[in-house]
Design an enzyme around this catalytic site. Structure first.
Site, PDB file in Angstrom:
ATOM      1  N   ASP A  13     -25.585  14.706   3.021  1.00  0.00           N
ATOM      2  CA  ASP A  13     -26.496  14.727   2.000  1.00  0.00           C
ATOM      3  C   ASP A  13     -25.890  14.257   0.723  1.00  0.00           C
ATOM      4  O   ASP A  13     -24.654  14.316   0.831  1.00  0.00           O
ATOM      5  CB  ASP A  13     -27.050  16.270   1.641  1.00  0.00           C
ATOM      6  N   GLU A  42     -24.016  20.097   2.145  1.00  0.00           N
ATOM      7  CA  GLU A  42     -22.909  20.473   1.258  1.00  0.00           C
ATOM      8  C   GLU A  42     -23.027  20.474  -0.097  1.00  0.00           C
ATOM      9  O   GLU A  42     -22.441  21.132  -0.674  1.00  0.00           O
ATOM     10  CB  GLU A  42     -21.885  19.359   1.898  1.00  0.00           C
TER      11      GLU A  42
HETATM   12 ZN   LIG Z   1     -19.180  15.227  -1.155  1.00  0.00          ZN
END
Ligand SMILES: [Zn+2]
Length: 245
Positions: free
Chosen positions: A135, A199
């Site tokens: 992401d 993340e």
């Molecule tokens: Zn990163």
């Protein structure tokens, strides 16, 4: 790791992409302790010497294609789920050997994250783990020389959100594994690969779920390698030399 590259735009030297794959590949190779096999590979200088022109192009194209999928984490509660799903389809297509090898078990975790278990021949060796995330933080076209999700290449640089945070690692790891499999490589030491889809917004559905899965299997790791960063010169206060994290 969050990196808000507003200005200058996030760029990545094309050669660096190859370098990432080579480094990861070398890391994998170093863990395969069959002396003979190791000698054959390392005596030739580096894995880079083994890459054909076609493989280099594939590597660059793989990263460009990954950049073009806008896997944006907008907020703690909003992500581009369509793109996250598309990314899963994309890597299946781009790395067919990884997804068809009898040595590798692939699982989708937490909806969109990926966990790979690569089975080594010696179960006495403690496995390790490679991590990355796919992401990215949002990027609007303002302030970019090219659209941030174009994956365009100019003057030897690939432009785009995710080129250095962190699709370079995702693609580097997968490409290294794909090439090793293509060359008939079989690891002695098992290892895991985890790719998180959230993340940038805490990883509650990616990393956390992957950990739960590994814990339930009582997996103990010898070491874990996660996202680093590009070599930075003059960016980190108090440092006078290029610094790599
Ligand atoms: Zn990163």
């Amino acid at each position: 790791m969050t990196a808000h590259w507003r200005n200058p735009v996030g760029t990545l030297l094309g050669v660096f992409v190859v370098g990432v794959a080579v480094l990861v590949a070398l890391l994998l190779i170093r863990t395969y302790t069959l002396a003979e096999t190791k000698r054959v590979w390392l005596d030739k200088g580096a894995l880079e010497a083994e890459l054909t022109q076609e493989e280099r192009e594939q590597l660059l194209e793989a990263l460009k294609g990954a950049i073009r999928i806008p896997t944006v984490s907008f907020s703690e509660t909003e992500q581009n789920n369509t793109a996250l799903a598309e990314f899963g389809q994309y890597i299946r297509k781009a790395f067919p050997l990884v997804f068809s090898s009898s040595l590798i078990q692939h699982e989708v975790v937490g909806g969109y994250s990926h966990l790979f278990t690569v089975r080594g021949s010696d179960s006495n060796l403690q496995p390790y783990m490679l991590l990355a995330h796919f992401d990215v933080v949002p990027a609007t076209p303002e302030g970019w020389e090219v659209p941030p999700f174009s994956g365009e290449e100019h003057n030897g640089y690939i432009y785009g959100r995710g080129t250095i945070d962190d699709k370079n690692c995702v693609i580097g790891i997968l490409q290294a594994l794909e090439l090793l499999l293509k060359r008939g490589y079989k690891p002695r030491r098992s290892f895991y690969i985890g790719f998180g889809h959230d993340e940038e917004i805490s990883g509650n559905y990616g990393a956390v779920k992957i950990v739960e899965k590994l814990q339930s299997r009582e997996v103990k790791l010898s070491f874990l390698l996660d996202e680093g960063l590009a070599v930075l010169d003059g960016v980190i206060p108090g440092t006078k030399r290029p610094i790599a994290l």
